[in-house]
Write an enzyme that holds these catalytic residues in place. Structure first.
Site, PDB file in Angstrom:
ATOM      1  N   SER A   1       1.868  -4.038  -4.137  1.00  0.00           N
ATOM      2  CA  SER A   1       2.283  -4.922  -2.645  1.00  0.00           C
ATOM      3  C   SER A   1       4.052  -3.858  -2.914  1.00  0.00           C
ATOM      4  CB  SER A   1       3.036  -5.701  -3.531  1.00  0.00           C
ATOM      5  OG  SER A   1       3.797  -6.018  -5.479  1.00  0.00           O
TER       6      SER A   1
ATOM      7  N   SER B   1       2.410  -2.764  -9.188  1.00  0.00           N
ATOM      8  CA  SER B   1       2.870  -2.670  -7.772  1.00  0.00           C
ATOM      9  C   SER B   1       3.776  -1.473  -7.624  1.00  0.00           C
ATOM     10  CB  SER B   1       3.537  -4.085  -7.380  1.00  0.00           C
ATOM     11  OG  SER B   1       3.047  -4.723  -6.769  1.00  0.00           O
TER      12      SER B   1
ATOM     13  N   LYS C   1      12.912  -1.751  -1.645  1.00  0.00           N
ATOM     14  CA  LYS C   1      11.897  -3.241  -1.605  1.00  0.00           C
ATOM     15  C   LYS C   1      12.465  -4.641  -1.435  1.00  0.00           C
ATOM     16  CE  LYS C   1       7.292  -5.619  -3.873  1.00  0.00           C
ATOM     17  NZ  LYS C   1       7.111  -4.820  -5.071  1.00  0.00           N
TER      18      LYS C   1
HETATM   19  N1  GLN Z   1      -1.951  -6.104  -7.853  1.00  0.00           N
HETATM   20  C1  GLN Z   1      -1.193  -7.372  -8.302  1.00  0.00           C
HETATM   21  C2  GLN Z   1      -0.595  -8.687  -7.824  1.00  0.00           C
HETATM   22  O1  GLN Z   1      -1.326  -8.470  -6.513  1.00  0.00           O
HETATM   23  C3  GLN Z   1       0.464  -6.821  -8.716  1.00  0.00           C
HETATM   24  C4  GLN Z   1       1.713  -6.789  -8.643  1.00  0.00           C
HETATM   25  C5  GLN Z   1       3.324  -6.766  -8.631  1.00  0.00           C
HETATM   26  O2  GLN Z   1       2.964  -6.077  -9.104  1.00  0.00           O
HETATM   27  N2  GLN Z   1       3.484  -7.057  -7.755  1.00  0.00           N
HETATM   28  O3  GLN Z   1      -0.248  -9.432  -8.570  1.00  0.00           O
END
Ligand code: GLN
Length: 504
Positions: free
Chosen positions: A136, A160, A61
């Site tokens: 994400s 995420s 990532k």
């Molecule tokens: N949907 C969560 C957020 O927007 C998850 C983010 C993550 O795990 N990086 O914060």
């Protein structure tokens, strides 16, 4: 090291459809100065672990550093940033012969659930390219689901890794907080996030985790698994002895009903019809495998999302203060003075979602408001941690009587959603983090895996366990996978054998 013959055409055909990669380097050119950082991890990683990653390409990532490669975090402000060093997690895997083949797309700074908040490109779901891959870590999930790489690294701050894994029908691990070094991970919300693994099979996930976990002198919060925790390998006795799994009560699920946004198809206590079916199927399958399921109640869950967004945005506002156009990233062409330079760099560099969260974070931390928001959220966080400990116990070895070995939860209330009218509003997406963000608030490990295919799309479920009980979660998921092998999208080809018997 090169990719197999015919692979480049396979990659191109998929990538045109899914847009998973921000950078693709199909030869082993990655970091050359790999040094495995000192680890106090007593047991050497099992041979099986090394075997399942050796000589294989993997994706990372784009918020995890790989030396001399870009580290955009899906943001304009860092689009041209080049990482000066490699993350410990990446180093530890490459030390066993795996190599980084590309960097994957993501919601800007990890803020989102669809990867559509990337400022750089759009990523589609390999099962249906009109739908999102989740986020994400959507690029990493799509790349694994399409069979481009056997595994990828992501980061999980509130879901995420697990949510895109569920959307794309693959395995996703959010490790215990502190189990994996965060050195080289660009911080979003430090007290919540961990580098996690997205993979084609449970065995591969276990292998990658086995190689990258453990204390690292460069992350003072990282530590080794206590000796009493379930081993990652050689736990055959336990595998033969299914235990007890707590299942969130339907009444508790009802409290999780999404509020606001597009609610089309939402029923069954907040779960879409298809996700409900998949969840029920997972329960039945676990019973058939010999597990005892008991209903558990987690009333505190309804406070998880507000507590998560208060803490995550507070930490984000501090962590992202460093991106000012002076030390990192893009700067506007003709700044008039330093203040303007910072202001313009941030205004032009950050996308809307990031700005919203920085504003929210500074608001909840404002002097005079901390008691009302931030400190209250921290108290809720402590309460959520206690509720999980009451159910799971704290001893990382065997479950105490009256405690469950793991808790089964849905991952997300819907399957991969579409865009526009068929999508979820940004508010509904945040509310839907209810099932994932509690593991981050409590610092506990959680493993998402495909439960079933419903209406042609995967449904994932997750198992949450005591700190450092990843070995036990892998055992349960692996038993499930043996009987219900994970499906693949149309056009998928097996370039990477997932078994230890044969390796291409
Ligand atoms: N949907 C969560 C957020 O927007 C998850 C983010 C993550 O795990 N990086 O914060």
């Amino acid at each position: 090291m090169k990719l197999p013959d015919g692979f480049e055409a396979y990659y191109k055909a998929w990538e045109e459809k899914i847009g998973a990669f921000l950078k693709w380097v199909p030869e082993k050119t990655g970091p050359t100065d790999v040094v495995v950082s000192a680890t106090t991890d007593a047991a050497p990683p099992a041979t099986e672990a090394a075997f399942l990653v050796k000589d294989l390409p993997f994706a990372v990532k784009d918020n995890i550093a790989v030396k001399d490669w870009t580290l955009s975090c899906g943001s304009k402000i860092l689009e041209k940033l080049v990482a000066p060093y490699t993350a410990t997690a990446v180093e530890r895997i490459t030390a066993f012969g795996a190599w980084v083949v590309g960097k994957t797309n993501m919601d800007e700074f990890g803020m989102g659930s669809s990867t559509d908040a990337s400022a750089l490109q759009r990523t589609n779901n390999p099962w249906d390219i009109s739908r999102v891959a989740g986020g994400s870590s959507g690029g990493s999930a799509a790349a694994v689901a399409a069979g481009i790489v056997p595994f990828a690294l992501g980061s999980d701050t509130g879901g995420s890794v697990r949510q895109p894994a569920a959307f794309c029908g693959i395995v996703g691990l959010k490790p215990t907080w502190g189990a994996v070094s965060r050195y080289g991970l660009v911080a979003y919300a430090s007290s919540l996030e961990q580098i996690g693994v997205l993979s084609d099979t449970v065995a591969r996930n276990r292998a990658v985790f086995a190689l990258m976990r453990g204390a690292d002198v460069r992350d003072q919060c990282s530590r080794d698994a206590p000796g009493s925790s379930p081993p990652l390998y050689g736990n055959d006795g336990n595998k033969a002895k299914p235990g007890t799994i707590g299942v969130l009560k339907p009444e508790s699920l009802a409290e999780a009903i999404l509020r606001g946004g597009n609610q089309t198809g939402i029923s069954h206590g907040g779960l879409s019809e298809a996700v409900y079916r998949g969840f029920e199927r997972a329960k039945q399958n676990l019973v058939t495998l010999g597990y005892k399921l008991v209903d558990v109640d987690l009333p505190c869950l309804k406070y998880a999302v507000p507590a998560y967004y208060t803490i995550a945005t507070a930490e984000a506002s501090a962590n992202l203060a460093r991106f000012d156009g002076i030390r990192y990233g893009q700067r506007p062409p003709v700044p008039e003075n330093p203040d303007e330079l910072v202001e313009k760099s941030r205004d032009l560099g950050f996308g809307g979602e990031v700005k919203l969260r920085i504003l929210l974070g500074t608001f909840v931390l404002r002097s005079g408001f901390q008691d009302r928001y931030y400190l209250r959220a921290q108290r809720i966080r402590a309460g959520i941690k206690r509720s999980f400990e009451n159910l799971l116990g704290t001893d990382s070895a065997e479950s105490a009587p009256g405690h469950v070995d793991a808790i089964l939860l849905p991952v997300f209330p819907t399957q991969a959603f579409g865009r526009g009218d068929t999508g979820l509003s940004p508010f509904a997406q945040k509310a839907a983090d209810i099932y994932t963000c509690s593991a981050n608030l409590a610092g506990l490990p959680a493993l998402a895996f495909p439960a079933s295919l419903e209406d042609g799309l995967p449904v994932g479920v997750q198992l949450l366990g005591r700190s450092f009980s990843e070995g036990m979660l892998f055992d349960i998921a692996e038993r499930y996978e043996k009987v219900h092998p994970f499906p693949h999208p149309a056009g998928w080809k097996p370039f990477y054998s997932a078994s230890t018997e044969s390796q291409q």
